[in-house]
Design an enzyme around this catalytic site. Structure first.
Site, PDB file in Angstrom:
ATOM      1  CG  ASP A 113      -2.818  -1.828 -11.468  1.00 13.24           C
ATOM      2  OD1 ASP A 113      -3.333  -2.250 -12.518  1.00 13.24           O
ATOM      3  OD2 ASP A 113      -3.450  -1.161 -10.630  1.00 13.24           O
ATOM      4  CE  LYS A 141      -4.456  -5.873 -10.244  1.00 14.61           C
ATOM      5  NZ  LYS A 141      -5.042  -4.708  -9.551  1.00 14.61           N
ATOM      6  NE  ARG A 174       1.301  -3.822   3.969  1.00 14.65           N
ATOM      7  CZ  ARG A 174       1.414  -3.215   2.788  1.00 14.65           C
ATOM      8  NH1 ARG A 174       1.668  -3.925   1.702  1.00 14.65           N
ATOM      9  NH2 ARG A 174       1.272  -1.913   2.682  1.00 14.65           N
TER      10      ARG A 174
HETATM   11  P1  IMP Z   1       1.420   0.511 -10.673  1.00  9.67           P
HETATM   12  O1  IMP Z   1       2.371   1.636 -10.385  1.00  9.67           O
HETATM   13  O2  IMP Z   1       0.077   0.981 -11.128  1.00  9.67           O
HETATM   14  O3  IMP Z   1       2.004  -0.554 -11.567  1.00  9.67           O
HETATM   15  O4  IMP Z   1       1.097  -0.147  -9.280  1.00  9.67           O
HETATM   16  C1  IMP Z   1       2.020  -0.909  -8.611  1.00  9.67           C
HETATM   17  C2  IMP Z   1       1.778  -0.860  -7.122  1.00  9.67           C
HETATM   18  O5  IMP Z   1       0.408  -0.634  -6.812  1.00  9.67           O
HETATM   19  C3  IMP Z   1       2.115  -2.199  -6.522  1.00  9.67           C
HETATM   20  O6  IMP Z   1       3.429  -2.207  -6.044  1.00  9.67           O
HETATM   21  C4  IMP Z   1       1.114  -2.320  -5.392  1.00  9.67           C
HETATM   22  O7  IMP Z   1       1.651  -1.779  -4.216  1.00  9.67           O
HETATM   23  C5  IMP Z   1      -0.052  -1.514  -5.824  1.00  9.67           C
HETATM   24  N1  IMP Z   1      -1.110  -2.369  -6.414  1.00  9.67           N
HETATM   25  C6  IMP Z   1      -1.472  -2.467  -7.708  1.00  9.67           C
HETATM   26  N2  IMP Z   1      -2.475  -3.346  -7.881  1.00  9.67           N
HETATM   27  C7  IMP Z   1      -2.747  -3.816  -6.656  1.00  9.67           C
HETATM   28  C8  IMP Z   1      -3.694  -4.786  -6.165  1.00  9.67           C
HETATM   29  O8  IMP Z   1      -4.487  -5.415  -6.892  1.00  9.67           O
HETATM   30  N3  IMP Z   1      -3.674  -5.025  -4.832  1.00  9.67           N
HETATM   31  C9  IMP Z   1      -2.811  -4.389  -3.975  1.00  9.67           C
HETATM   32  N4  IMP Z   1      -1.912  -3.480  -4.392  1.00  9.67           N
HETATM   33  C10 IMP Z   1      -1.893  -3.191  -5.712  1.00  9.67           C
END
Ligand code: IMP
Ligand code: MG
Length: 182
Positions: A113, A141, A174
């Site tokens: 994300d 994303k 999940r």
């Molecule tokens: P980041 O650190 O912002 O890249 O987020 C990564 C983590 O956030 C992933 O491993 C997920 O556990 C959680 N995450 C991010 N986007 C989503 C989503 O749309 N649905 C569920 N979990 C998400």
């Protein structure tokens, strides 16, 4: 608009739509397995490290699509809790037991994300001197200019909150065999 069948399968009103079906995911995971198989050789002592909990179904399907000897291990980092956005504070809660030195390591993640999790985690794993370190993410994303980019991505994801096939919202959803938006 959802068909009657689709909303029935979604089991109520909370889920908006199916984004990736079970069949689409299965086909893509088998492709990723073939690509990973073609990238490494048995001498690489391949180690797949799943980031729990989100990667548990993806990892389970992915390893069965890889035709090489390999080991499996896990990492747990602090999660969002009940929030829908990353706090930017990534903590290691459980560490992999396998020695990574000199091995081909593939970190398996459910979704990228903001990229915060991977940006924090990768330098830490690099210090363990693997022969190579790559990321395989089911979903991306593409919201940020992450320092680290996955070598393999299953699907580019819409900028919606997604659940299912390992992904949760406050630990729900999940178990769904597909990915849906909330
Ligand atoms: P980041 O650190 O912002 O890249 O987020 C990564 C983590 O956030 C992933 O491993 C997920 O556990 C959680 N995450 C991010 N986007 C989503 C989503 O749309 N649905 C569920 N979990 C998400
Ligand atoms: Mg996760």
């Amino acid at each position: 608009m959802q068909t009657t069948t689709e909303s029935a399968r979604l089991g109520g009103t909370q889920l908006r739509r199916i984004v990736f079906t079970e069949e689409e995911i299965g086909a893509r995971v088998r492709e990723l397995g073939r690509e990973i198989t073609a990238t490494y050789s048995p001498g690489d002592r391949l180690l797949l490290v799943g980031l729990l909990k989100g990667s548990f179904l993806f990892l389970a399907d992915l390893v069965r699509a890889i035709d090489l000897p390999l080991h499996v291990d896990f990492l747990v980092v602090s999660s969002y809790g009940t929030e829908k956005t990353s706090s930017g504070n990534v903590r290691l809660l459980y560490d992999a037991e396998e020695d990574m030195k000199g091995r081909a390591v593939v970190l398996v993640e459910d979704i990228v994300d903001s990229g915060t999790t991977l940006n924090r985690l990768m330098p830490m794993l690099e210090q363990r001197q693997p022969k190579s370190l790559e990321i395989c993410a089911l979903l991306h994303k593409r919201r940020t200019s992450a320092d680290v980019e996955p070598r393999w991505v299953g699907f580019d994801a819409p900028n919606e909150f997604l659940v299912g096939y390992g992904l949760d919202y406050a630990e729900d959803f999940r178990h769904l065999p597909y990915v849906a938006s909330l």
